[in-house]
Write a protein that holds these residues in place. Structure first.
Motif, PDB file in Angstrom:
ATOM      1  N   TYR A 286       0.832  -1.208   0.000  1.00  0.00           N
ATOM      2  CA  TYR A 286       0.000   0.000   0.000  1.00  0.00           C
ATOM      3  C   TYR A 286       0.866   1.257   0.000  1.00  0.00           C
ATOM      4  O   TYR A 286       0.548   2.244  -0.667  1.00  0.00           O
ATOM      5  CB  TYR A 286      -0.927   0.000   1.213  1.00  0.00           C
ATOM      6  CG  TYR A 286      -1.902   1.151   1.224  1.00  0.00           C
ATOM      7  CD1 TYR A 286      -3.075   1.103   0.475  1.00  0.00           C
ATOM      8  CD2 TYR A 286      -1.651   2.292   1.975  1.00  0.00           C
ATOM      9  CE1 TYR A 286      -3.974   2.155   0.467  1.00  0.00           C
ATOM     10  CE2 TYR A 286      -2.538   3.352   1.976  1.00  0.00           C
ATOM     11  CZ  TYR A 286      -3.693   3.283   1.230  1.00  0.00           C
ATOM     12  OH  TYR A 286      -4.577   4.335   1.217  1.00  0.00           O
TER      13      TYR A 286
ATOM     14  N   LYS B 113       4.659   0.668 -12.560  1.00  0.00           N
ATOM     15  CA  LYS B 113       3.898   1.043 -11.374  1.00  0.00           C
ATOM     16  C   LYS B 113       2.411   1.115 -11.669  1.00  0.00           C
ATOM     17  O   LYS B 113       1.575   0.701 -10.846  1.00  0.00           O
ATOM     18  CB  LYS B 113       4.398   2.370 -10.825  1.00  0.00           C
ATOM     19  CG  LYS B 113       3.867   2.668  -9.424  1.00  0.00           C
ATOM     20  CD  LYS B 113       4.630   3.790  -8.766  1.00  0.00           C
ATOM     21  CE  LYS B 113       4.181   3.959  -7.316  1.00  0.00           C
ATOM     22  NZ  LYS B 113       4.934   5.020  -6.630  1.00  0.00           N
TER      23      LYS B 113
ATOM     24  N   CYS C 224      -0.068  -1.264  -9.587  1.00  0.00           N
ATOM     25  CA  CYS C 224      -0.937  -0.602  -8.613  1.00  0.00           C
ATOM     26  C   CYS C 224      -2.342  -0.330  -9.135  1.00  0.00           C
ATOM     27  O   CYS C 224      -3.228   0.014  -8.346  1.00  0.00           O
ATOM     28  CB  CYS C 224      -0.311   0.719  -8.164  1.00  0.00           C
ATOM     29  SG  CYS C 224       1.305   0.556  -7.372  1.00  0.00           S
TER      30      CYS C 224
ATOM     31  N   CYS D 185       2.186   2.007  -3.414  1.00  0.00           N
ATOM     32  CA  CYS D 185       1.150   2.521  -4.322  1.00  0.00           C
ATOM     33  C   CYS D 185       0.367   3.677  -3.693  1.00  0.00           C
ATOM     34  O   CYS D 185      -0.775   3.934  -4.084  1.00  0.00           O
ATOM     35  CB  CYS D 185       0.195   1.393  -4.716  1.00  0.00           C
ATOM     36  SG  CYS D 185       0.980   0.019  -5.583  1.00  0.00           S
TER      37      CYS D 185
ATOM     38  N   ILE E 223      -6.586   0.027  -5.105  1.00  0.00           N
ATOM     39  CA  ILE E 223      -6.294  -0.966  -4.064  1.00  0.00           C
ATOM     40  C   ILE E 223      -7.396  -0.970  -3.018  1.00  0.00           C
ATOM     41  O   ILE E 223      -7.833  -2.030  -2.560  1.00  0.00           O
ATOM     42  CB  ILE E 223      -4.920  -0.697  -3.420  1.00  0.00           C
ATOM     43  CG1 ILE E 223      -3.806  -0.986  -4.423  1.00  0.00           C
ATOM     44  CG2 ILE E 223      -4.736  -1.546  -2.165  1.00  0.00           C
ATOM     45  CD1 ILE E 223      -2.418  -0.829  -3.858  1.00  0.00           C
TER      46      ILE E 223
END
Length: 291
Positions: A27, A249, A253, A30, A37
């Motif tokens: 977490y 990324k 994410c 991201c 998420i």
């Protein structure tokens, strides 16, 4: 550090820019794009609270009506067991994504992710059974009372456990390609079976605009199943093969959690569809008795 996520890429390497990066959770890594998420974890907990009782009810109904079950119920039963196992994982997944930095507990999650990855195999068996019943009824009738469905279910379980164990290891080179090939093949097969069933049912009426009420109900049910297959399984089929077109990324994410959040939610949608079908059949039975 290694970032472990729920996909065929259960772990991917992130090169930290400083020494403190190793202490970050998924977490934290991201944190500049946390919305997906949060949405994913919320969906997983909905999946747990809705999917577990729904799948337990499916198991109870199949056991209760075992003297009057359809030929596909053996695959539905095993799929419900698999989904119950997967629906137990959200608390551990929440802990690993938000709070924990250790990689040890991800071995357990990778195994359960492997079980869920293989669920399209049981769905493919259900589609194959319905395909044979509608498109090749003579062959279907001749095989109806044989034990080939139990053998097929055992074969799928052995394949599923082998895949989950290999995924649990987590260091097999290019292992993500196995998932991509499996989900693409299963998705294509399920869509083909359901479209063929719809075409045969549509053409089997006395006229183009007429259809027997039983076949009409079957047509609507298969159409719903096809829509669910596309909704749940099309995102990973459409997105994962194009991973290189996204920045690492963004894929880790964002894209990843969108694709697999929808796929994982099938653990709730599938039993709810079965229960709605059973309720419809019960209502129709009661209506016939009253008449």
């Amino acid at each position: 550090m290694e970032l472990f996520i729920n996909s065929s890429l259960l772990y991917v390497s992130l090169r930290p820019l400083n020494s403190t990066a190793a202490e970050k959770t998924v977490y934290d890594i991201c944190k500049d794009m946390p919305a997906v998420i949060i949405w994913y974890l919320g969906l997983q907990f909905i999946n747990m609270f809705l999917g577990i009782p729904a799948n337990l009810m499916v198991l109870w109904l199949i056991h209760k009506n075992k003297g009057d079950t359809s030929t596909s119920d053996i695959f539905i039963l095993h799929l419900a067991i698999l989904d119950i196992l997967f629906c137990l994982t959200p608390p551990l997944e929440l802990a690993n994504i938000v709070f924990l930095t250790t990689s040890n507990t991800w071995y357990v999650l990778r195994f359960f992710y492997g079980l869920k990855d293989s669920s399209p195999l049981f769905l493919s068996c259900i589609c194959l059974d319905r395909y044979m019943a509608v498109v090749h009824p003579v062959t279907f009738t001749s095989l109806k009372d044989r034990h080939h469905r139990a053998v097929l279910a055992i074969t799928v379980w052995l394949t599923t456990l082998a895949y989950a164990a290999a995924k649990c290891v987590g260091n097999i080179v290019n292992f993500e390609k196995v998932f991509t090939a499996m989900i693409l093949a299963a998705f294509t097969f399920m869509v083909f079976c359901n479209i063929t069933i719809l075409w045969v049912l549509r053409q089997s009426g006395p006229g183009r605009d007429e259809m027997h009420p039983v076949k009409k109900r079957a047509f609507k049910m298969v159409l719903i199943i096809l829509a669910i297959i596309v909704f749940n399984y099309f995102p990973p089929v459409a997105l994962l093969p194009f991973q290189e077109y996204f920045s690492p990324k963004v894929f880790r994410c964002y894209i990843h959690y969108v694709a697999f959040g929808l796929m994982d939610f099938s653990s709730s949608i599938q039993p709810m569809l079965y229960l709605s079908k059973e309720k419809l059949n019960c209502c129709q039975c009661c209506s016939t008795q009253i008449q």
